[in-house]
Scaffold this motif. Sequence first.
Motif, PDB file in Angstrom:
ATOM      1  N   VAL A 145      39.533  39.975  44.813  1.00  0.00           N
ATOM      2  CA  VAL A 145      39.035  40.637  43.606  1.00  0.00           C
ATOM      3  C   VAL A 145      38.344  41.931  44.019  1.00  0.00           C
ATOM      4  CG1 VAL A 145      37.449  40.441  41.633  1.00  0.00           C
ATOM      5  CG2 VAL A 145      38.682  38.402  42.450  1.00  0.00           C
ATOM      6  N   VAL A 154      40.745  50.781  39.898  1.00  0.00           N
ATOM      7  CA  VAL A 154      41.897  49.979  39.464  1.00  0.00           C
ATOM      8  C   VAL A 154      43.070  50.231  40.403  1.00  0.00           C
ATOM      9  CG1 VAL A 154      43.533  49.534  37.596  1.00  0.00           C
ATOM     10  CG2 VAL A 154      41.135  50.033  37.053  1.00  0.00           C
ATOM     11  N   ARG A 158      44.885  47.405  42.797  1.00  0.00           N
ATOM     12  CA  ARG A 158      46.309  47.104  42.629  1.00  0.00           C
ATOM     13  C   ARG A 158      47.084  47.385  43.916  1.00  0.00           C
ATOM     14  NH1 ARG A 158      47.725  46.272  37.300  1.00  0.00           N
ATOM     15  NH2 ARG A 158      49.895  46.923  37.607  1.00  0.00           N
ATOM     16  N   LEU A 163      42.904  41.375  42.358  1.00  0.00           N
ATOM     17  CA  LEU A 163      42.656  41.388  40.925  1.00  0.00           C
ATOM     18  C   LEU A 163      41.680  42.519  40.608  1.00  0.00           C
ATOM     19  CD1 LEU A 163      43.578  39.404  38.597  1.00  0.00           C
ATOM     20  CD2 LEU A 163      41.260  38.472  38.720  1.00  0.00           C
ATOM     21  N   SER A 164      42.018  43.335  39.639  1.00  0.00           N
ATOM     22  CA  SER A 164      41.165  44.464  39.257  1.00  0.00           C
ATOM     23  C   SER A 164      40.238  44.048  38.115  1.00  0.00           C
ATOM     24  CB  SER A 164      42.022  45.648  38.821  1.00  0.00           C
ATOM     25  OG  SER A 164      41.218  46.662  38.260  1.00  0.00           O
ATOM     26  N   VAL A 165      38.958  43.941  38.427  1.00  0.00           N
ATOM     27  CA  VAL A 165      37.932  43.619  37.427  1.00  0.00           C
ATOM     28  C   VAL A 165      37.092  44.870  37.223  1.00  0.00           C
ATOM     29  CG1 VAL A 165      35.936  42.178  36.888  1.00  0.00           C
ATOM     30  CG2 VAL A 165      37.896  41.195  38.107  1.00  0.00           C
ATOM     31  N   ARG A 178      41.863  50.032  30.652  1.00  0.00           N
ATOM     32  CA  ARG A 178      42.940  49.114  30.259  1.00  0.00           C
ATOM     33  C   ARG A 178      44.305  49.760  30.495  1.00  0.00           C
ATOM     34  NH1 ARG A 178      41.162  47.977  25.655  1.00  0.00           N
ATOM     35  NH2 ARG A 178      40.220  45.972  26.147  1.00  0.00           N
ATOM     36  N   GLY A 181      45.649  49.716  33.936  1.00  0.00           N
ATOM     37  CA  GLY A 181      46.159  48.448  34.444  1.00  0.00           C
ATOM     38  C   GLY A 181      45.109  47.466  34.905  1.00  0.00           C
ATOM     39  N   ALA A 182      43.854  47.640  34.475  1.00  0.00           N
ATOM     40  CA  ALA A 182      42.813  46.678  34.849  1.00  0.00           C
ATOM     41  C   ALA A 182      43.196  45.279  34.372  1.00  0.00           C
ATOM     42  CB  ALA A 182      41.478  47.091  34.242  1.00  0.00           C
ATOM     43  N   ASP A 183      42.979  44.288  35.231  1.00  0.00           N
ATOM     44  CA  ASP A 183      43.319  42.902  34.876  1.00  0.00           C
ATOM     45  C   ASP A 183      42.254  42.259  33.992  1.00  0.00           C
ATOM     46  OD1 ASP A 183      45.780  42.529  36.513  1.00  0.00           O
ATOM     47  OD2 ASP A 183      44.402  42.946  38.162  1.00  0.00           O
ATOM     48  N   VAL A 184      40.991  42.579  34.265  1.00  0.00           N
ATOM     49  CA  VAL A 184      39.877  41.970  33.533  1.00  0.00           C
ATOM     50  C   VAL A 184      38.872  43.069  33.212  1.00  0.00           C
ATOM     51  CG1 VAL A 184      37.980  40.293  33.643  1.00  0.00           C
ATOM     52  CG2 VAL A 184      40.175  39.778  34.761  1.00  0.00           C
ATOM     53  N   TYR A 199      37.151  31.870  37.105  1.00  0.00           N
ATOM     54  CA  TYR A 199      38.268  32.303  37.948  1.00  0.00           C
ATOM     55  C   TYR A 199      38.503  31.316  39.079  1.00  0.00           C
ATOM     56  CZ  TYR A 199      40.428  34.972  41.780  1.00  0.00           C
ATOM     57  OH  TYR A 199      41.220  35.367  42.836  1.00  0.00           O
TER      58      TYR A 199
END
Length: 205
Positions: A145, A154, A158, A163-165, A178, A181-184, A199
Amino acid sequence: MNLTVGFDLDMTLIDSRPGIKATYQALAAETGTFIDADEAVTRLGPPLEEELAHWFPEAEIPAMTDRYREIYPTYAIAPTQAMPGAREAIEAVQALGGRAIVVTAKHEPNARLHLSHLGIEADAVVGWLWAEAKAGALREYGAQVYVGDHVGDVRGARTAGALSVVVPTGPCPEEELREAGADVILPDLTALPQWLAGYLAAQPV
């Protein structure tokens, strides 16, 4: 799993705007060059050289970069505060048996000064990395993460396969994060411990 969570520094873990503004003002006074410090602190994230290019000729940027970093501890450490939930976010990772690492574009010695001054105890600090370049450190430490506030963060997550938080506490609004491509997307770091527990619970044993 051996949990490792990476964190960005400026506007993710720390609100460095007052200190950075003071440093730019001091550099402007010293050099006689106009710098709009209020404007500069709206663009935190990219490397220092990119911001200095708005105010100095290209040939002067290396010297101005060095001078900024020299005076930075005098002006920037004391005014800088931790972002809400920053210490708790780092401690939440460590309480789960994980490692919390800081990966930042900032000059690494100054990044360490900030963390020490604020009592934020990361397991490792890696500086001088921006956007996709952050992926090297994230992969080296096996980060699953990466938590940041900028579209560059981000991209770094990636590129590393992490995971991009993100938290929209820096210059990039939620919609921009968003679209990158942010995941969270969390409102701020105070929400991270609860998200992290969920998570981990969802990960295969």
